[in-house]
Design an enzyme around this catalytic site. Structure first.
Site, short mmCIF file in Angstrom:
data_model
loop_
_atom_site.label_atom_id
_atom_site.label_comp_id
_atom_site.label_asym_id
_atom_site.label_seq_id
_atom_site.Cartn_x
_atom_site.Cartn_y
_atom_site.Cartn_z
N VAL A 1 0.83 -1.20 0.00
CA VAL A 1 0.00 0.00 0.00
C VAL A 1 0.87 1.26 0.00
O VAL A 1 1.97 1.27 0.56
CB VAL A 1 -0.96 -0.01 1.23
CG1 VAL A 1 -0.20 0.09 2.54
CG2 VAL A 1 -2.02 1.07 1.14
N CYS A 2 0.37 2.31 -0.68
CA CYS A 2 0.96 3.64 -0.59
C CYS A 2 -0.21 4.62 -0.44
O CYS A 2 -1.25 4.24 0.10
CB CYS A 2 1.85 3.96 -1.81
SG CYS A 2 0.95 4.08 -3.37
N ARG A 3 -0.08 5.84 -0.89
CA ARG A 3 -1.18 6.80 -0.70
C ARG A 3 -2.34 6.52 -1.66
O ARG A 3 -3.48 6.42 -1.23
CB ARG A 3 -0.69 8.23 -0.88
CG ARG A 3 -1.80 9.25 -0.63
CD ARG A 3 -1.33 10.69 -0.62
NE ARG A 3 -0.07 10.88 -1.31
CZ ARG A 3 0.71 11.93 -1.15
NH1 ARG A 3 0.36 12.89 -0.32
NH2 ARG A 3 1.83 12.05 -1.82
N MET B 1 -4.00 4.13 0.64
CA MET B 1 -4.51 4.45 1.97
C MET B 1 -5.80 5.27 1.89
O MET B 1 -6.62 5.22 2.81
CB MET B 1 -3.45 5.19 2.79
CG MET B 1 -2.32 4.30 3.27
SD MET B 1 -2.85 2.90 4.33
CE MET B 1 -3.43 3.77 5.79
#
Length: 109
Positions: A60-62, A88
């Protein structure tokens, strides 16, 4: 031609016990992250491969761009990895739990 499809999963579908790898930067992590996730910023992943658990990784990242690149890299290394679609932001929108560093209210930076 588009790149080969990156395996993805909806944030709501990530198992509560799944191995989550957060590849965002430290300030993003501090603002809000998943309790129990492993935090390795994207540019450090190749040097820190040995720290990754030997199981399916949910990356996961932004918003999903950096994590998609990391998933492509991990798959090329023979690892089982999937991108958390929407990052996220999608995690937060799905009502999944997050925590801020030091007990601060969590938010996505």
């Amino acid at each position: 031609m588009p790149h080969a499809a990156v395996p993805t999963v909806d944030a709501a579908s990530v198992p509560a016990t799944g191995a989550l790898l957060d590849v965002r930067e430290q300030d993003e992590w501090d603002a809000g992250h998943v309790d129990g996730a492993l935090h390795i910023p994207m540019n450090e992943v190749p040097a820190r491969l040995g720290e990754l658990p030997d199981e399916k990784l949910y990356v996961v990242c932004r918003v999903g761009g950096r994590s998609a690149q990391v998933v492509q890299y991990l798959v090329a290394q023979g690892r089982e990895a999937v991108n958390v679609d929407g990052g996220m932001y999608a995690w937060e929108a799905a009502g999944r739990p997050m925590t801020g560093t030091g007990g601060a209210e969590a938010f996505v930076l």
